[in-house]
Structures are given as C-alpha cells and as structure tokens.
Design a protein around this motif. Structure first.
Motif, mmCIF file in Angstrom:
data_model
loop_
_atom_site.group_PDB
_atom_site.id
_atom_site.type_symbol
_atom_site.label_atom_id
_atom_site.label_comp_id
_atom_site.label_asym_id
_atom_site.label_seq_id
_atom_site.Cartn_x
_atom_site.Cartn_y
_atom_site.Cartn_z
ATOM 1 N N ILE A 1 0.847 -1.201 0.000
ATOM 2 C CA ILE A 1 0.000 0.000 0.000
ATOM 3 C C ILE A 1 0.880 1.247 0.000
ATOM 4 C CG2 ILE A 1 -1.629 1.342 1.396
ATOM 5 C CD1 ILE A 1 -2.825 -1.338 2.314
ATOM 6 N N LEU A 2 0.561 2.182 -0.895
ATOM 7 C CA LEU A 2 1.280 3.459 -0.947
ATOM 8 C C LEU A 2 0.525 4.535 -0.169
ATOM 9 C CD1 LEU A 2 3.642 5.150 -2.186
ATOM 10 C CD2 LEU A 2 2.068 5.721 -4.047
ATOM 11 N N VAL A 3 -0.782 4.644 -0.426
ATOM 12 C CA VAL A 3 -1.611 5.669 0.228
ATOM 13 C C VAL A 3 -2.738 4.985 0.985
ATOM 14 C CG1 VAL A 3 -3.131 7.668 -0.124
ATOM 15 C CG2 VAL A 3 -1.149 7.336 -1.610
ATOM 16 N N GLU A 4 -2.944 5.429 2.216
ATOM 17 C CA GLU A 4 -4.083 4.926 2.989
ATOM 18 C C GLU A 4 -4.816 6.114 3.612
ATOM 19 O OE1 GLU A 4 -5.282 1.810 6.583
ATOM 20 O OE2 GLU A 4 -3.156 2.127 6.095
ATOM 21 N N ALA A 5 -6.073 6.271 3.221
ATOM 22 C CA ALA A 5 -6.930 7.311 3.806
ATOM 23 C C ALA A 5 -7.813 6.654 4.849
ATOM 24 C CB ALA A 5 -7.771 7.969 2.728
ATOM 25 N N ARG A 6 -7.792 7.186 6.075
ATOM 26 C CA ARG A 6 -8.590 6.619 7.167
ATOM 27 C C ARG A 6 -9.586 7.655 7.689
ATOM 28 N NH1 ARG A 6 -3.699 4.241 10.933
ATOM 29 N NH2 ARG A 6 -2.940 2.582 9.552
ATOM 30 N N ASP A 7 -10.858 7.426 7.413
ATOM 31 C CA ASP A 7 -11.937 8.265 7.951
ATOM 32 C C ASP A 7 -11.660 9.756 7.736
ATOM 33 O OD1 ASP A 7 -14.409 8.571 9.183
ATOM 34 O OD2 ASP A 7 -13.539 8.806 11.169
ATOM 35 N N VAL A 8 -11.281 10.106 6.506
ATOM 36 C CA VAL A 8 -10.851 11.483 6.195
ATOM 37 C C VAL A 8 -12.053 12.417 6.070
ATOM 38 C CG1 VAL A 8 -9.732 12.915 4.444
ATOM 39 C CG2 VAL A 8 -8.711 10.740 5.117
ATOM 40 N N LYS A 9 -11.942 13.565 6.726
ATOM 41 C CA LYS A 9 -13.009 14.571 6.686
ATOM 42 C C LYS A 9 -12.429 15.931 6.300
ATOM 43 C CE LYS A 9 -15.809 12.494 10.423
ATOM 44 N NZ LYS A 9 -14.938 11.442 10.969
ATOM 45 N N LYS A 10 -13.222 16.664 5.516
ATOM 46 C CA LYS A 10 -12.903 18.065 5.244
ATOM 47 C C LYS A 10 -14.197 18.861 5.295
ATOM 48 C CE LYS A 10 -10.837 21.864 4.272
ATOM 49 N NZ LYS A 10 -10.011 22.528 5.297
ATOM 50 N N TYR A 11 -14.326 19.697 6.358
ATOM 51 C CA TYR A 11 -15.500 20.544 6.527
ATOM 52 C C TYR A 11 -15.098 22.002 6.299
ATOM 53 C CZ TYR A 11 -17.521 16.507 9.058
ATOM 54 O OH TYR A 11 -17.979 15.271 9.430
ATOM 55 N N PHE A 12 -15.938 22.712 5.570
ATOM 56 C CA PHE A 12 -15.730 24.153 5.367
ATOM 57 C C PHE A 12 -16.774 24.893 6.193
ATOM 58 C CE2 PHE A 12 -14.057 22.204 1.498
ATOM 59 C CZ PHE A 12 -12.823 22.831 1.380
#
Length: 322
Positions: free
Chosen positions: A4-15
């Motif tokens: 695995i190169l990239v692992e996103a875990r429960d990623v959030k972006k709120y504005f």
C-alpha cells in the motif's frame, strides 16, 4: 493488492459557514469530504467517480496538501502526511504530483515548455544543470513529444500535446503517485484514447501509482484496478473495476452505470433515473445521503447512515439491505 502506498482513514474536510462582520455566527459546515477511507496500492490505479460537487477534487487537494484535513488521517508510505516537515515534506511534495483537467489553464503561457517541466524538479531537489536538461529531455521523449518542444510555448501546441506536457511536468520529479483530476474530459474523443494509453504505458514502465478522478465511468473502468464511487462526500461503494461493472450493489452506482455508454452497441441497458435533485452538503440531515432520491428507501435510511461494509471479497458497499 500488493504493497500500500496511500491509505486514507476516515478522512473529513468541513468548510465552516459563518455570517456577520464584527461578530461571526457559525451557521454550520459544508461537509465536502465526510469520513472517507480507501487505499492505493503501489503501481496501481484507484479510480474515484461521482458527479460534480461530490468531494472528489477536495479529496485530491487533501492528498496534495492544498487543503488542511478536518479529521482522520492520510498515510503515505506509512507516514502521516499532516505531520511532515522540513526535508521529509519536500520529499513528499516531489513524490506526489498532479495533472489537471484543463491543459490550457494549468500551463503558464509565459514560460517555455522546458522551464514548465523543470519547475517541480528545481523546487524539490538539488540537481545540476546538465542532469536537469537530461531529465527534461527524458520525460519529453517519454510522453511522445520531440526534444525541440522544450524551446516552445504552450500556445504552440494542441490540447492533447499540452496534456502530454502536463504529464511530463508531473513525471519530472520521479513521483510515486500522480493525481489525475479529469485528465481527458477536456480533450477531443479521438485524443482521449491516446492519452489514456500513454498513462497506462508510463505506469507499466515506471510502476507509478495513480489516483484517477473522473465522472465518466467508461474512462475509469479502463484505467483503474479498484474504483470508489462517491456521493455527497461519502464513498458509497468500492470494488475492483470488473466486479463493480458486473455487480453494482449501491442504487447510486447502478444509476451511474445505467447512464454510461454501453461497451457494445447491441448491449441492452435500462436507464435508471434517480428522482429529485442532489441535496446540498451544507449541514446534511442524518441518515443516508441518497435517501430522498433512492428508489429503495426505507424508514431506517432516513435515520441511520449506513457504514461502508465488505459484502464479498474486496467489495464494499454503504447501503441498508433492500
């Protein structure tokens, strides 16, 4: 999947959305990315599909460190990218490059092609003038352009050639991951296949990983090992490319596939039309985001947001049983 190169875990972006001049009142948040998890294998392509505004590009911007993460973690080669500083951060920026949708606006009209391609190398690494020149010549050749292209300006090239220049610029710093944000949607149909074949050949030769973002499922199918379907900031289905096309399980994926062009003119396909409009990601109500448009909606769908669960080997879906 291999390493695995990239692992996103429960990623959030709120504005945050605020009102007022002197005293700011917090009205709520636009939940552009809301708890997304996925992995990208080394030398593999993860396709991210969904309609405009679903959070695909925001996800890419988080990986590129163009936005700060609200919650969750993004790991690159096992390291949390939000904690990188100094030489490690510089190395990361060289390792992750991007090719954007519009080759007309992503290249500076005032710079020669050689300078455009050299820019990420000069910024991210110490390299001699001769090595730099050799590297530019190498990537220009790799994308199928003549060596004298480096002396010209972007306006002297066609759209397909400009996208080749953008790919050469992305390759120049020898990256491990290239984010391809709608890389062929602005090109003529006749040119799209050439660019997709070029990207495939480069991946086979260099072992680079791709995050391939598009709204066209046919394009993503040909490019991706694994596909994630995104709706209103959430992943609703993730599966290997062929599996997703053969057995789409989420109502939204089924609707997307029914609207895509068939792979053969004789293929019969019934189009699934979702009623209503896409709701806003501003302060979304509880429950499934597709609830108001879903043909199979039940009371539980308005109350509980279904988690992304593995239903068969490598096939994940976020949907209450229907």
């Amino acid at each position: 999947m291999g390493e695995i190169l990239v692992e996103a875990r429960d990623v959030k972006k709120y504005f945050p959305v605020n009102r007022g001049v002197i005293v700011l009142k917090h009205l709520g948040d636009i939940k552009a990315v809301d708890g997304v998890s996925f992995t990208i294998g080394k030398g593999e392509t993860f396709g991210l599909v969904g309609e405009s505004g679903c959070g695909k590009t925001t996800t890419a911007r988080l990986i590129l460190l163009l936005e700060t993460i609200t919650g969750g973690t993004i790991l690159f080669d096992g390291k949390d990218i939000s904690k990188l500083t100094g030489p490690e951060l510089k190395k990361y920026r060289a390792s992750v490059q991007a090719v954007f949708q519009d080759p007309y606006s992503s290249l500076s009209p005032r710079m020669r092609v050689g300078t455009i391609i050299a820019e990420p190398v000069i910024i991210n690494s110490a390299i001699s003038r001769n090595e730099l020149k050799d590297r530019i010549a190498e990537v220009i050749n790799m994308v199928g352009l003549r060596r004298d292209a480096m002396e010209l300006y972007p306006h002297e090239f066609s759209g397909g050639q400009r996208q080749r220049i953008a790919i050469a610029r992305a390759l120049a710093s020898n990256p491990k991951l290239i984010i391809l944000d709608e890389p062929v949607s602005a090109l003529d149909v006749s040119i799209r296949a050439q660019i997709m074949n070029l990207l495939y050949d480069i991946q086979q030769k260099l072992g680079v990983s791709y995050l391939f973002i598009a709204h066209n499922l046919a394009v993503v199918k040909h490019m991706s090992n694994v596909i994630g379907v995104m709706y209103m900031g959430k992943l609703v289905e993730v599966a290997e490319s062929e599996e997703l096309y053969r057995h789409p399980l989420h109502p939204y994926t089924q609707a997307l596939l029914s609207a895509a062009l068939p792979s053969h003119p004789d293929e019969q396909r019934e189009e699934i039309l979702l009623p209503g409009e896409v709701s806003t990601p501003f302060n979304p109500p509880p429950g499934c985001r597709l609830y108001r448009r879903c043909l199979y909606a039940k009371p539980v769908c308005s109350e509980q947001d279904p988690p992304l669960k593995e239903v068969s080997s490598g096939h994940f879906v976020a949907c209450h049983p229907h």
